[in-house]
Design an enzyme around this catalytic site. Sequence first.
Site, short mmCIF file in Angstrom:
data_model
loop_
_atom_site.label_atom_id
_atom_site.label_comp_id
_atom_site.label_asym_id
_atom_site.label_seq_id
_atom_site.Cartn_x
_atom_site.Cartn_y
_atom_site.Cartn_z
N GLU A 1 -4.97 12.22 -10.99
CA GLU A 1 -4.00 12.59 -12.03
C GLU A 1 -4.71 13.03 -13.29
OE1 GLU A 1 -0.25 9.68 -11.77
OE2 GLU A 1 -2.17 8.67 -11.92
N ASP B 1 4.94 3.46 -2.64
CA ASP B 1 5.12 2.54 -1.52
C ASP B 1 6.28 1.63 -1.86
OD1 ASP B 1 3.80 -0.23 -2.65
OD2 ASP B 1 2.75 1.51 -3.44
N1 SAH Z 1 -5.78 3.15 -2.66
C1 SAH Z 1 -5.81 3.18 -4.09
C2 SAH Z 1 -5.24 1.93 -4.57
C3 SAH Z 1 -4.53 2.14 -5.79
S1 SAH Z 1 -3.07 1.31 -5.70
C4 SAH Z 1 -7.24 3.37 -4.56
O1 SAH Z 1 -8.07 3.53 -3.72
O2 SAH Z 1 -7.49 3.39 -5.76
C5 SAH Z 1 -3.16 0.37 -7.08
C6 SAH Z 1 -2.63 1.10 -8.26
O3 SAH Z 1 -1.35 1.62 -8.02
C7 SAH Z 1 -2.54 0.16 -9.39
O4 SAH Z 1 -3.08 0.81 -10.51
C8 SAH Z 1 -1.04 -0.15 -9.52
O5 SAH Z 1 -0.62 0.03 -10.84
C9 SAH Z 1 -0.33 0.84 -8.64
N2 SAH Z 1 0.48 0.33 -7.52
C10 SAH Z 1 1.01 1.10 -6.55
N3 SAH Z 1 1.70 0.37 -5.66
C11 SAH Z 1 1.59 -0.92 -6.05
C12 SAH Z 1 2.06 -2.16 -5.51
N4 SAH Z 1 2.76 -2.20 -4.37
N5 SAH Z 1 1.75 -3.31 -6.17
C13 SAH Z 1 1.02 -3.26 -7.30
N6 SAH Z 1 0.53 -2.12 -7.85
C14 SAH Z 1 0.80 -0.95 -7.25
#
Ligand code: SAH
Length: 258
Positions: free
Chosen positions: A17, A225
């Site tokens: 992003e 998700d």
């Molecule tokens: N696969 C990604 C993981 C990022 S997911 C990577 O390799 O970096 C984690 C980020 O997405 C966090 O910054 C959080 O703010 C957000 N996020 C997305 N889904 C989430 C969930 N189910 N629970 C908590 N944070 C989540």
Amino acid sequence: MLTRTGRIGVMAAMPEELQALLDLMPDETAQHRAGRAFWIGHLHGREVVAVLSRIGKVAAATTTTVLIEHFGVRQIVFTGVAGGLGDGVRVGDVVVADALVQHDMDASPLFPRFELPGTGLSMLRPSADQTAAVRATVEQALAPSALVAGDTLADVHLDELGLALPRVHQGLIVSGDQFVHSAQACAALKQALPSALAVEMEGAAVAQVCHDFGVPYTVIRTISDRADDQAHVDFPRFIQSVARRYSLAMVDALLRAQ
Ligand code: SAH
């Protein structure tokens, strides 16, 4: 809605992003602070400081503090992805926060659960006027016509990922230092905070720092998700082909808007 005269901090949760935003800025230069690269430049005539928030509440709070105290930003816009909690909040939808809670803050019995000790508050709310304006701008930026004809969004192929057209929701976003990925954890959160629309790991920390400094802020999340045991979409592909583009289209529209 966003300041014309002061610097605006744009915090992105993911490198994809941030990169998309930097690609639009004609003149950015990096300054390093606290191990982070802060990119200072312009977009649509506004002075912008763009930075990766880093994951988790402490990391996001540090980034926010440096943006405000060192770089003097007057406003902060945060974009990233989140898990959907609310009924009808689907993968590919967008949530604009009108309230934020740290779902893992619990100093009970000294203070009520979720209350931020010393503030008397558990829920932090960005200005209602700004939230309404942001929501309207985001809705326009992601309207079906923009998805067909917009520069940034024309090649978002929702059908290939099995996604519907994005709906923009406004409501409570909850943050904590956990990636929530089980039906059980999801149910516990929904029971404790029934109005929560989305869960992520930074927004409420950004809100707390902005609240303390009196700096206006906006938190916008694209749902990646459902915070449960099912992987609805291929995450890297979703980030590349949907979330990154939505984020760019939304930030671009916010910076253009008067
Ligand atoms: N696969 C990604 C993981 C990022 S997911 C990577 O390799 O970096 C984690 C980020 O997405 C966090 O910054 C959080 O703010 C957000 N996020 C997305 N889904 C989430 C969930 N189910 N629970 C908590 N944070 C989540």
